[in-house]
Design a protein around this motif. Structure first.
Motif, PDB file in Angstrom:
ATOM      1  N   VAL A  86      39.608 -34.022  11.471  1.00 35.91           N
ATOM      2  CA  VAL A  86      39.862 -32.926  12.947  1.00 35.91           C
ATOM      3  C   VAL A  86      40.630 -32.781  13.450  1.00 35.91           C
ATOM      4  O   VAL A  86      41.105 -31.907  15.102  1.00 35.91           O
ATOM      5  N   SER A  90      41.233 -29.136  15.799  1.00 32.82           N
ATOM      6  CA  SER A  90      41.321 -29.218  17.443  1.00 32.82           C
ATOM      7  C   SER A  90      42.368 -29.380  17.224  1.00 32.82           C
ATOM      8  O   SER A  90      42.807 -28.611  18.507  1.00 32.82           O
ATOM      9  N   SER A  92      44.122 -31.929  18.631  1.00 36.62           N
ATOM     10  CA  SER A  92      43.966 -33.118  19.843  1.00 36.62           C
ATOM     11  C   SER A  92      45.390 -33.793  19.464  1.00 36.62           C
ATOM     12  O   SER A  92      45.498 -34.697  18.684  1.00 36.62           O
ATOM     13  N   MET A 167      42.842 -30.485  25.880  1.00 41.20           N
ATOM     14  CA  MET A 167      41.643 -29.987  24.569  1.00 41.20           C
ATOM     15  C   MET A 167      41.126 -29.143  24.213  1.00 41.20           C
ATOM     16  O   MET A 167      40.086 -28.510  24.689  1.00 41.20           O
ATOM     17  N   SER A 168      40.399 -29.392  23.115  1.00 40.92           N
ATOM     18  CA  SER A 168      39.706 -28.166  22.910  1.00 40.92           C
ATOM     19  C   SER A 168      38.574 -29.579  21.500  1.00 40.92           C
ATOM     20  O   SER A 168      39.284 -30.552  20.896  1.00 40.92           O
ATOM     21  N   GLU A 169      37.347 -28.758  20.646  1.00 39.75           N
ATOM     22  CA  GLU A 169      36.524 -29.206  20.019  1.00 39.75           C
ATOM     23  C   GLU A 169      36.526 -30.828  20.485  1.00 39.75           C
ATOM     24  O   GLU A 169      36.767 -31.358  20.178  1.00 39.75           O
ATOM     25  N   LEU A 170      35.954 -31.104  22.247  1.00 37.10           N
ATOM     26  CA  LEU A 170      35.972 -32.307  22.714  1.00 37.10           C
ATOM     27  C   LEU A 170      35.147 -32.584  21.956  1.00 37.10           C
ATOM     28  O   LEU A 170      35.238 -33.970  21.113  1.00 37.10           O
ATOM     29  N   VAL A 173      36.458 -34.525  18.778  1.00 37.68           N
ATOM     30  CA  VAL A 173      37.409 -35.123  18.595  1.00 37.68           C
ATOM     31  C   VAL A 173      36.614 -36.286  19.169  1.00 37.68           C
ATOM     32  O   VAL A 173      36.739 -37.767  18.702  1.00 37.68           O
ATOM     33  N   ALA A 224      38.855 -37.326  26.478  1.00 27.58           N
ATOM     34  CA  ALA A 224      37.904 -37.116  25.769  1.00 27.58           C
ATOM     35  C   ALA A 224      37.178 -36.901  26.400  1.00 27.58           C
ATOM     36  O   ALA A 224      36.246 -35.344  27.424  1.00 27.58           O
TER      37      ALA A 224
END
Length: 367
Positions: A86, A90, A92, A167-170, A173, A224
């Protein structure tokens, strides 16, 4: 004085590694003091106090500890791999820190595993009590690791507070954070349960360490959620709160390891030992009663008061009977020295020769 067992080493179950296979009789006086059900189980269940059987019990408890470490390593390893995937998707940084934290937690199994392996080694001419203390050293390493985790969490939180990042793809995450929390909490519960069953303070401390990592994973989840609501500083604020939680767990783990290093035992165990000695036929009183942990096994040193008119053989029999009662009454007790003293009379001090050689507080005698 009764002969001490050669094997070095919670209330109150003989089931975890302290089986006794028996090939000798029991004095009827002591047996009469036990409840009927206990006497029946005692007569039917094989048990022994031979050195080989004690070594088998020590090997079994160490094997349970090693099994807990391997299972924990597998769970945390799987959790780390999932989170790493992940992180790659993401980007993150918060989740990356949690992933590295989980990997470090898995690696704390190394010093503890070494300690369990060392604990299996027999005593030597130099290490006459064996290598059980290696677990206490491993506990110190684990406490230092928890402290380092708290420092790292605080530093990361302050950095994020000063320089918030997006952050992306919460969703991914958040899911990885839940996986991290679940994996760490499962490992924490397992380590703490097994550690308490086998009497390993180091394994309990390691379980508490896994729990701190679970809190860190929850911080990622909270951050997140805050980010999804448009609050970029959610991550560092929650991170600071998690740092406080880690410090609380650090205090608990440090206290557990400190007490073990200082030879602390549960006062209830001392009470049980004293009650067992007093209930032994022929014991008129008790002197000092000392117990200490060596690894995940207990050792005892006790003084009992006997009739000065009894023979050496009779005094020895009473001491052996007292030792036998202690081994059955106190789980994890693998060795006991019971010293028989004659009841003082006419003002005679049977320890006068040693008066100038004894230092520190001593318990009143007899009791």
């Amino acid at each position: 004085m009764s002969r001490e067992k050669t094997e070095p080493g919670h209330p109150y179950d003989h089931g975890d590694g302290q089986e006794h296979g028996h090939g000798h009789g029991h004095g009827s006086g002591q047996a009469s003091l036990r409840p009927l059900g206990e006497r029946i189980r005692h007569a039917l269940r094989p048990h022994s106090h031979e050195t080989s059987d004690k070594i088998d019990a020590a090997m079994e408890t160490s094997a349970r500890g090693m099994r807990a470490l391997w299972i924990s390593l597998a769970v945390l390893g799987t959790t780390t791999v999932i989170q790493a995937v992940v992180v790659a998707i993401s980007g993150s940084v918060a989740l990356l820190g949690d992933t590295l934290h989980n990997a470090a937690d898995a690696l704390t199994a190394v010093p503890l595993g070494i300690a369990f392996l060392l604990g299996r080694r027999p005593p030597t001419r130099r290490y006459t009590y064996g290598y059980g203390r290696a677990e206490d050293l491993a506990g110190v390493v684990i406490v230092l690791t928890i402290a380092a985790s708290a420092v790292l969490a605080a530093k990361t939180a302050f950095d994020r507070l000063l320089d918030p990042r997006e952050m992306s793809e919460l969703g991914a995450v958040a899911g990885a954070a839940l996986v991290g929390f679940a994996g760490n909490e499962l490992v924490a519960r397992y380590r703490i349960r097994v550690g308490r069953q086998i009497g390993s303070a180091a394994l309990v401390a390691d379980g508490l360490h896994a729990r701190t990592d679970g809190f860190t994973s929850l911080a990622v989840l909270a951050s997140a959620g805050g980010t999804a609501l448009g609050w970029n500083r959610a991550d560092p604020v929650v991170g600071l709160l998690i740092t406080v939680a880690i410090l609380a767990v650090l205090r608990q783990a440090a206290r557990e390891v400190y007490r073990r290093l200082m030879d602390a035992v549960d006062p209830a165990i001392v009470d049980l030992a004293e009650a067992t000695l007093r209930a032994t036929p022929g014991v008129l009183g008790i002197g000092q009663v000392r117990l200490r942990w060596i690894g995940h096994h207990l050792r005892a040193e006790c003084e009992v008061i006997v009739d000065p008119a009894c023979s050496v053989i009779e005094a020895h029999r009473i001491a052996v009977e007292a030792e036998h009662g202690l081994i059955h009454a106190i789980p994890r007790l693998t060795a006991a020295i019971v010293h028989a003293d004659p009841l003082p009379h006419d003002g005679v001090d049977h320890h006068a020769l040693l008066a100038d050689h004894r230092h520190g507080p001593r318990a009143d005698r007899p009791r």
